[in-house]
Scaffold this motif. Structure first.
Motif, PDB file in Angstrom:
ATOM      1  N   THR A 206       0.831  -1.191   0.000  1.00  0.00           N
ATOM      2  CA  THR A 206       0.000   0.000   0.000  1.00  0.00           C
ATOM      3  C   THR A 206       0.873   1.252   0.000  1.00  0.00           C
ATOM      4  N   GLY A 207       0.480   2.243  -0.786  1.00  0.00           N
ATOM      5  CA  GLY A 207       1.250   3.477  -0.888  1.00  0.00           C
ATOM      6  C   GLY A 207       0.629   4.606  -0.086  1.00  0.00           C
ATOM      7  N   ILE A 208       1.342   5.721  -0.044  1.00  0.00           N
ATOM      8  CA  ILE A 208       0.898   6.884   0.729  1.00  0.00           C
ATOM      9  C   ILE A 208      -0.450   7.382   0.233  1.00  0.00           C
ATOM     10  N   LEU A 209      -0.598   7.490  -1.082  1.00  0.00           N
ATOM     11  CA  LEU A 209      -1.838   8.027  -1.632  1.00  0.00           C
ATOM     12  C   LEU A 209      -3.021   7.130  -1.310  1.00  0.00           C
ATOM     13  N   GLN A 210      -2.817   5.805  -1.370  1.00  0.00           N
ATOM     14  CA  GLN A 210      -3.893   4.874  -1.057  1.00  0.00           C
ATOM     15  C   GLN A 210      -4.274   4.975   0.421  1.00  0.00           C
ATOM     16  N   LEU A 211      -3.289   5.128   1.298  1.00  0.00           N
ATOM     17  CA  LEU A 211      -3.572   5.275   2.727  1.00  0.00           C
ATOM     18  C   LEU A 211      -4.364   6.547   2.998  1.00  0.00           C
ATOM     19  N   LEU A 212      -4.021   7.633   2.312  1.00  0.00           N
ATOM     20  CA  LEU A 212      -4.779   8.874   2.481  1.00  0.00           C
ATOM     21  C   LEU A 212      -6.227   8.685   2.050  1.00  0.00           C
ATOM     22  N   THR A 213      -6.417   7.949   0.947  1.00  0.00           N
ATOM     23  CA  THR A 213      -7.770   7.696   0.464  1.00  0.00           C
ATOM     24  C   THR A 213      -8.548   6.849   1.451  1.00  0.00           C
ATOM     25  N   MET A 214      -7.901   5.827   2.015  1.00  0.00           N
ATOM     26  CA  MET A 214      -8.563   4.977   3.000  1.00  0.00           C
ATOM     27  C   MET A 214      -8.941   5.767   4.254  1.00  0.00           C
ATOM     28  N   ALA A 215      -8.173   6.825   4.562  1.00  0.00           N
ATOM     29  CA  ALA A 215      -8.472   7.673   5.713  1.00  0.00           C
ATOM     30  C   ALA A 215      -9.465   8.774   5.373  1.00  0.00           C
ATOM     31  N   GLY A 216     -10.115   8.677   4.230  1.00  0.00           N
ATOM     32  CA  GLY A 216     -11.152   9.630   3.861  1.00  0.00           C
ATOM     33  C   GLY A 216     -10.668  10.856   3.136  1.00  0.00           C
ATOM     34  N   GLY A 217      -9.358  10.952   2.899  1.00  0.00           N
ATOM     35  CA  GLY A 217      -8.821  12.103   2.192  1.00  0.00           C
ATOM     36  C   GLY A 217      -8.306  13.174   3.129  1.00  0.00           C
ATOM     37  N   VAL A 218      -7.662  14.163   2.531  1.00  0.00           N
ATOM     38  CA  VAL A 218      -7.083  15.279   3.282  1.00  0.00           C
ATOM     39  C   VAL A 218      -8.165  16.322   3.553  1.00  0.00           C
ATOM     40  N   LEU A 219      -8.159  16.888   4.744  1.00  0.00           N
ATOM     41  CA  LEU A 219      -9.089  17.956   5.100  1.00  0.00           C
ATOM     42  C   LEU A 219      -8.697  19.247   4.378  1.00  0.00           C
ATOM     43  N   PRO A 220      -9.631  20.192   4.223  1.00  0.00           N
ATOM     44  CA  PRO A 220      -9.269  21.484   3.613  1.00  0.00           C
ATOM     45  C   PRO A 220      -8.164  22.212   4.371  1.00  0.00           C
ATOM     46  N   THR A 221      -8.018  21.903   5.649  1.00  0.00           N
ATOM     47  CA  THR A 221      -6.965  22.538   6.442  1.00  0.00           C
ATOM     48  C   THR A 221      -5.616  21.838   6.305  1.00  0.00           C
ATOM     49  N   GLY A 222      -5.562  20.715   5.584  1.00  0.00           N
ATOM     50  CA  GLY A 222      -4.333  19.938   5.458  1.00  0.00           C
ATOM     51  C   GLY A 222      -3.594  20.240   4.170  1.00  0.00           C
ATOM     52  N   THR A 223      -2.301  19.944   4.185  1.00  0.00           N
ATOM     53  CA  THR A 223      -1.485  20.187   3.002  1.00  0.00           C
ATOM     54  C   THR A 223      -1.639  19.069   1.982  1.00  0.00           C
ATOM     55  N   MET A 224      -1.612  19.443   0.721  1.00  0.00           N
ATOM     56  CA  MET A 224      -1.535  18.488  -0.386  1.00  0.00           C
ATOM     57  C   MET A 224      -0.142  18.511  -1.001  1.00  0.00           C
ATOM     58  N   ARG A 225       0.718  19.398  -0.476  1.00  0.00           N
ATOM     59  CA  ARG A 225       2.024  19.619  -1.087  1.00  0.00           C
ATOM     60  C   ARG A 225       3.168  18.975  -0.324  1.00  0.00           C
ATOM     61  N   ASP A 226       2.932  18.555   0.924  1.00  0.00           N
ATOM     62  CA  ASP A 226       4.038  18.029   1.724  1.00  0.00           C
ATOM     63  C   ASP A 226       3.539  16.967   2.703  1.00  0.00           C
ATOM     64  N   VAL A 227       2.919  15.896   2.181  1.00  0.00           N
ATOM     65  CA  VAL A 227       2.523  14.763   3.018  1.00  0.00           C
ATOM     66  C   VAL A 227       3.787  13.998   3.392  1.00  0.00           C
ATOM     67  N   GLN A 228       3.934  13.656   4.680  1.00  0.00           N
ATOM     68  CA  GLN A 228       5.207  13.124   5.176  1.00  0.00           C
ATOM     69  C   GLN A 228       5.082  11.654   5.583  1.00  0.00           C
ATOM     70  N   LEU A 229       6.097  10.872   5.230  1.00  0.00           N
ATOM     71  CA  LEU A 229       6.235   9.497   5.705  1.00  0.00           C
ATOM     72  C   LEU A 229       7.299   9.496   6.791  1.00  0.00           C
ATOM     73  N   LEU A 230       6.893   9.139   8.031  1.00  0.00           N
ATOM     74  CA  LEU A 230       7.787   9.184   9.182  1.00  0.00           C
ATOM     75  C   LEU A 230       8.104   7.774   9.657  1.00  0.00           C
TER      76      LEU A 230
END
Length: 492
Positions: A206-230
């Motif tokens: 599973t990739g970062i983008l798929q995980l974001l989709t499974m979590a319902g997507g990014v909120l309007p208050t969240g960044t689409m330009r710097d999603v971080q893998l920690l």
């Protein structure tokens, strides 16, 4: 009961794949299911986006039903100044929901092998080998006749080479193929500015983008330009969703391992670009600083755009609206979070602005709001300067100007008909002079343009806010406040 196999097609639950597409997908099926397909039997397979994904332990990963979020406060603000329905750029990528299976996507060459992964080893030539390899908790696989080999932590491409080298020490004159048949289950935390943060049990591919989709997507208050893998408190990788949407750069899905964290920080500066651009939307800015760069982010000017000037609607420090004009290809503009950049269009309704000039602290164009009054416009312009001459204030209204011009044109037309009917006195010595005078008079009257000026009591409006003197504004109104005159008129 299995459904019959059709010539040239592979029938699966929910879909029938053409043969070419099925052959591409075939390599990603678990070994038993590939055997059933090869034997002409149907398989109960999930089509991307239509059914839950099966984890390595046999449980089902439930997809999330995606629903569009309610309008944010920024979107409500944009709608209040006449531009409803403006969306955040890139949010559409999450509309598919999280119910797509990682089984039926090709496993990338940089996928990291780990305990629990299942592989199929095939060898042919002088030797015939067909063996299921399962990576044990110590990261080893037991190769037939070659013994254990540690491959955990290796990328898939490197693991294949290591297995080939190990087998070549035992056998000769053979060909070999290694495929992933089942991915291990890992646990990943998705947190930050997402709709449903939490712990997700997913396949290791599973990739970062798929995980974001499974979590319902990014909120309007969240960044689409710097999603971080920690990992272990350290940043391992980042994802700029705009790169995928604008440049087709797909993020790698092979680097996520158990206990990783996908973190979505708060968004940076966000501005809306509407009007004559190709992709009107709300954009998050990173390196984009000039108006030219921001317009390029929105796809550039549309063919309907008239270009200059761009009108920027902005809330000042006191929460009041102001309108600023900038050349679309020039400097001077510095983006501020919450700006609404309007690129003019010839076929759209005129911008809903009111203007104030002269002796105020901040002359310029300001967004019109229903119910706005004269005193409110002066307050938005930060008040009067010390030498403002209120009695000489001039107020102009577009609707009044149109009515005045209509009446003036009608008066000139009636006068022309009257002059034509009466004409100069025949035989009069000054008949030619009269005729010339009338023609010049009509010419001057036809060139007179209405001003749309309306008489106002600006001092009364400012002293008694909300009174009859404090008139309600209309889009296009203009107020000009002159300097106190330095001369005195003497009459009589």
């Amino acid at each position: 009961m299995s459904e019959p196999h059709e010539q040239g097609r592979i029938r699966m639950k929910h879909a029938i794949l053409p043969l070419a597409a099925a052959l591409v997908a075939l390599g990603a099926f678990p070994g038993e299911e590939r055997e059933r397909i090869s034997a002409g039997q149907a398989v109960e397979a999930a089509v991307a986006g239509e059914a839950p994904a099966r984890l390595a332990d046999g449980r089902m990963q439930q997809p999330i039903h995606w629903e569009p979020p309610p309008p944010s406060r920024f979107q409500q603000f944009i709608a209040s100044i006449g531009y409803p329905g403006v969306q955040y750029y890139g949010m559409v990528i999450f509309e598919g929901g999280g119910g797509f299976s990682h089984y039926y996507r090709p496993v990338p060459a940089d996928y990291l092998i780990g305990p629990g992964d299942e592989m199929m080893l095939r060898m042919w030539g002088k030797v015939d080998v067909r063996e299921v390899l399962i990576v044990d908790p110590e990261g080893r696989v037991d190769l037939p006749h070659a013994g254990p080999l540690i491959i955990a932590g290796k990328r898939l491409s490197d693991a294949k080479k290591a297995i080939a080298n190990a087998m070549s020490r035992v056998f000769t004159d053979f060909r070999m193929d290694v495929t992933i048949t089942r991915l291990r289950t890992i646990e990943v935390i998705v947190t930050g500015e997402v709709r449903q943060p939490g712990l997700y049990r997913v396949g290791s591919g599973t990739g970062i983008l798929q995980l974001l989709t499974m979590a319902g997507g990014v909120l309007p208050t969240g960044t689409m330009r710097d999603v971080q893998l920690l990992r272990g408190g350290q940043r391992i990788a980042g994802l700029d969703v705009y790169d995928l949407l604008m440049k087709g750069i797909e993020p790698s899905s092979g680097g996520i391992i158990d206990s990783d964290i996908v973190f979505v920080p708060q968004a940076g500066v966000q501005v809306a670009v509407v009007g004559g651009v190709k992709r009107p939307a709300i954009y998050e800015l990173t390196a984009e600083k000039s108006l030219r760069e921001i317009i390029a982010l929105a796809g550039g000017l549309d063919f309907t755009s008239t270009g200059n000037p761009a009108v920027v609607h902005r809330l000042d420090d006191t929460g009041r609206l102001q309108g600023l004009e900038f050349p679309v290809d020039g400097g001077g503009y510095k983006p501020v979070h919450g700006d609404v950049v309007v690129i003019p269009e010839p076929f759209s309704a005129p911008a809903r602005v009111v203007k104030i000039g002269g002796e105020v602290e901040r002359p310029g164009s300001y967004p019109f709001v229903d119910g706005m009054r004269l005193s409110e416009l002066v307050r938005q312009a930060k008040g009067l300067r010390s030498n403002a001459y209120l009695r000489g204030a001039e107020f102009f209204r577009a609707s009044v100007k149109a009515l005045q011009q209509e009446r003036l044109d009608e008066a000139v037309r009636m006068l022309e008909l009257r002059m034509t009917a009466e004409g100069p006195e025949i035989g009069s010595p000054d008949a030619a002079v009269q005729l010339q005078y009338r023609r010049e008079l009509l010419s001057r009257l036809k060139n007179v343009r209405a001003s749309g000026r309306v008489s106002i009591d600006l001092a009364g409006a400012l002293e008694r806010s909300g009174s009859a003197a404090d008139i309600t504004l209309e889009p296009g109104d203009t107020l000009v406040i002159p300097l106190v005159p330095s001369t005195v008129a003497v009459v009589g």
